[in-house]
Design a protein around this motif. Structure first.
Motif, PDB file in Angstrom:
ATOM      1  N   ASN A 135       5.086  -7.300   8.554  1.00 59.31           N
ATOM      2  CA  ASN A 135       5.088  -5.857   8.318  1.00 59.31           C
ATOM      3  C   ASN A 135       4.792  -5.531   6.857  1.00 59.31           C
ATOM      4  O   ASN A 135       4.140  -4.536   6.564  1.00 59.31           O
ATOM      5  N   ASP A 179       7.234  -2.196  15.394  1.00 60.08           N
ATOM      6  CA  ASP A 179       8.157  -1.079  15.237  1.00 60.08           C
ATOM      7  C   ASP A 179       9.416  -1.450  16.009  1.00 60.08           C
ATOM      8  O   ASP A 179       9.329  -1.812  17.188  1.00 60.08           O
ATOM      9  N   PRO A 233       2.835  -1.345   9.288  1.00 61.75           N
ATOM     10  CA  PRO A 233       3.651  -2.320  10.027  1.00 61.75           C
ATOM     11  C   PRO A 233       2.986  -2.753  11.325  1.00 61.75           C
ATOM     12  O   PRO A 233       2.259  -1.991  11.951  1.00 61.75           O
TER      13      PRO A 233
END
Length: 116
Positions: A56, A65, A62
């Protein structure tokens, strides 16, 4: 007898993407959780989370999640960037394997047979 296989590892300065991280991304996508993905791969949650945190931080956005646990439970999913990174890595891996097939076969032919 183990089959010949190619393992592609890419280095971008301090950042690295290879077969283990790609497999972790695939496992997160299928399991829906970093801890479940880690278990499926035989690694601790701490190690899986560390690799996710590393990925990330290495990309512009990123790749994973995650939502912490609670009444609904936690979970994790690949972001759009994560899906793009994984599919691009797998496509590159396939191209390298196909393009390098003659050289891989030539090297395999030079490997000594297993000792009895």
């Amino acid at each position: 007898m183990e089959l010949t296989r190619l393992m592609l590892r890419l280095y971008f300065g301090d950042a690295m993407l290879g077969p283990g991280k790609a497999r972790l991304l695939e496992s997160i996508a299928s399991e829906g959780s970093i801890s479940a993905a880690g278990r499926a791969m035989g690694m601790s949650y701490k190690r899986a989370w560390s690799l996710v945190d590393e990925m990330n931080g290495a990309f512009r956005a990123p790749l994973v999640d995650s939502v912490r646990g609670g009444p609904q439970g936690g979970g994790a999913a690949l972001t759009e960037t994560g899906e793009a990174v994984l599919s691009t890595y797998r496509a590159l891996e396939a191209k390298v394997t196909q393009a390098g097939a003659p050289e891989i076969a030539a090297l395999a032919a030079l490997i000594a047979p297993p000792k009895a």
